[in-house]
Design an enzyme around this catalytic site. Structure first.
Site, short mmCIF file in Angstrom:
data_model
loop_
_atom_site.label_atom_id
_atom_site.label_comp_id
_atom_site.label_asym_id
_atom_site.label_seq_id
_atom_site.Cartn_x
_atom_site.Cartn_y
_atom_site.Cartn_z
N SER A 143 0.82 -1.33 0.09
CA SER A 143 -0.33 0.04 0.55
C SER A 143 0.52 1.07 -0.07
CB SER A 143 -0.50 0.07 1.37
OG SER A 143 -1.61 1.55 1.58
N TYR A 156 -1.70 -0.82 10.26
CA TYR A 156 -1.64 -0.92 8.75
C TYR A 156 -0.40 -0.95 8.02
CZ TYR A 156 -4.15 -1.49 4.28
OH TYR A 156 -3.84 -1.31 2.82
N1 LIG Z 1 -8.45 -0.61 -1.74
C1 LIG Z 1 -7.86 0.22 -1.16
O1 LIG Z 1 -7.59 1.57 -1.02
C2 LIG Z 1 -6.30 -0.33 -0.92
C3 LIG Z 1 -5.23 0.21 -0.94
C4 LIG Z 1 -4.04 0.14 -0.59
C5 LIG Z 1 -3.79 -1.20 -0.78
N2 LIG Z 1 -5.01 -2.34 -0.22
C6 LIG Z 1 -4.10 -3.04 -0.19
O2 LIG Z 1 -5.46 -4.55 -1.33
C7 LIG Z 1 -5.52 -5.62 -0.59
C8 LIG Z 1 -7.25 -6.16 -1.02
O3 LIG Z 1 -7.91 -5.40 -0.63
P1 LIG Z 1 -9.43 -4.78 -1.37
O4 LIG Z 1 -9.60 -3.16 -1.18
O5 LIG Z 1 -9.78 -5.44 -2.67
O6 LIG Z 1 -10.03 -4.76 0.23
P2 LIG Z 1 -10.90 -6.19 0.62
O7 LIG Z 1 -11.58 -6.22 1.84
O8 LIG Z 1 -12.60 -6.25 -0.41
O9 LIG Z 1 -10.36 -7.56 0.41
C9 LIG Z 1 -10.33 -8.32 0.86
C10 LIG Z 1 -10.01 -9.51 1.26
O10 LIG Z 1 -9.38 -10.34 1.67
C11 LIG Z 1 -10.22 -11.29 2.15
N3 LIG Z 1 -9.63 -11.82 3.76
C12 LIG Z 1 -9.58 -10.80 4.99
N4 LIG Z 1 -8.62 -11.39 6.39
C13 LIG Z 1 -8.54 -12.44 5.33
C14 LIG Z 1 -7.89 -14.07 6.35
N5 LIG Z 1 -7.61 -13.89 7.57
N6 LIG Z 1 -7.65 -14.77 5.18
C15 LIG Z 1 -8.18 -15.24 4.03
N7 LIG Z 1 -8.58 -14.15 2.92
C16 LIG Z 1 -9.15 -12.96 4.17
C17 LIG Z 1 -11.29 -10.62 2.88
O11 LIG Z 1 -12.06 -11.93 3.34
C18 LIG Z 1 -11.46 -9.64 1.80
O12 LIG Z 1 -12.44 -10.81 0.36
C19 LIG Z 1 -5.22 -5.35 0.76
O13 LIG Z 1 -3.89 -5.84 1.19
C20 LIG Z 1 -5.69 -3.61 0.78
O14 LIG Z 1 -4.43 -3.99 2.08
C21 LIG Z 1 -6.02 -1.73 -0.75
#
Ligand SMILES: NC(=O)c1ccc[n+]([C@@H]2O[C@H](COP(=O)([O-])OP(=O)(O)OC[C@H]3O[C@@H](n4cnc5c(N)ncnc54)[C@H](O)[C@@H]3O)[C@@H](O)[C@H]2O)c1
Length: 257
Positions: A143, A156
């Protein structure tokens, strides 16, 4: 034309989430077979709807912090498709929003467990599969919070810095064996996760927080899950054949400002 991923096998964690789903769709559209995994109870309906051909999609369940369950997912992927060429090590949680003195220690441990131990376990379990084949592309989800600080998000931020560290460790350790490891570093993306962070930052005033965040981004908007997926697909492909140990910001210029 981007390099095709025809016949490549991709394992994606957090595949029911915004970025995982968008990436699964794009990798599948470029020809990859998809092993998609998420935690029990996650809504995999949109995934199945997006990739209706059952021969091209394997849906599996595991908590990424559970080594035995994660190992079973890797084994099932190899048993079904033969190997793993692309690993999008993506599952993650945001945790609560609170200043450091108020941040619950249990919450801190939980975020680190999912975002750091989960990513470590993914590397530990998938690298041997790729090493056997003598090739592979790993993309870890970090991120912009893996490069800079963010108020209220200490766990985070710490966890995503660790993901960058794990990416570089894997790249250095396994580059000579044909395995590339890179990470994506998205800024705010239109998604459930950002809405949760906005709510946590100012309960009841998420829209104002959204506007405030967007105003700090040179492109003056959040990104979309598809825009992250595009970078994932690039890093997965032979277009990125010499890209190893890199951190790819997908942030509208946020970290450049
Ligand atoms: N959304 C943003 O703005 C953003 C920005 C930077 C980085 N990210 C990173 O990108 C990745 C995906 O984010 P997203 O926006 O799709 O979030 P999201 O919450 O939509 O998706 C994350 C997924 O991970 C799954 N998950 C959570 N804990 C888990 C576990 N213990 N075991 C297995 N699965 C698990 C959830 O069920 C979910 O489907 C994450 O690592 C997040 O930190 C997101």
């Amino acid at each position: 034309m981007p390099h095709s991923l025809t016949g490549k096998i991709a394992l994606i964690t957090g595949a029911a989430g915004a970025i995982g789903l968008a990436s699964a769709k794009l990798l599948a559209a470029r020809g990859a077979l998809i092993a998609a995994t998420d935690i029990a109870g996650a809504d995999v309906g949109p995934l199945r709807a997006a990739i209706p051909d059952e021969g091209r999609l394997l849906v599996l369940e595991a908590d990424v912090t559970d080594e035995a369950a994660f190992s079973a997912v890797v084994a099932a992927t190899v048993e079904t498709f033969g190997t793993i060429d692309i690993f999008f090590n993506n599952a993650g949680i945001e945790g609560p929003v609170a200043p450091i003195p108020d941040f619950q220690t249990d919450s801190f441990r939980k975020v680190v467990d999912v975002n750091v131990t989960g990513i470590f376990l993914g590397l530990k379990l998938v690298i041997p599969v790729m090493a056997k084949a003598g090739r592979g592309s790993i993309i870890n989800s970090s991120s912009v919070a893996g490069m800079t600080g963010a108020a209220g998000l200490c766990a985070y931020v710490a966890s995503k810095h660790a993901v960058l560290g794990l990416t570089q460790a894997a790249a250095v350790e396994w580059g000579a064996k044909g395995i590339r490891a890179n990470c994506t570093n998205p800024g705010p993306i239109d998604s459930r996760m950002m809405t949760s962070i906005e709510q946590g930052a100012s309960p009841g005033a998420a829209a104002a927080v959204h506007e405030g965040f967007a105003a700090t981004i040179p492109m003056k908007r959040y990104g979309t899950p598809d825009e992250v997926a595009g970078v994932v697909a690039f890093l997965a492909s032979e277009d990125a054949a010499y890209v190893n140990g890199a951190a790819y910001t997908v942030d509208g210029g946020m970290t450049a400002a």
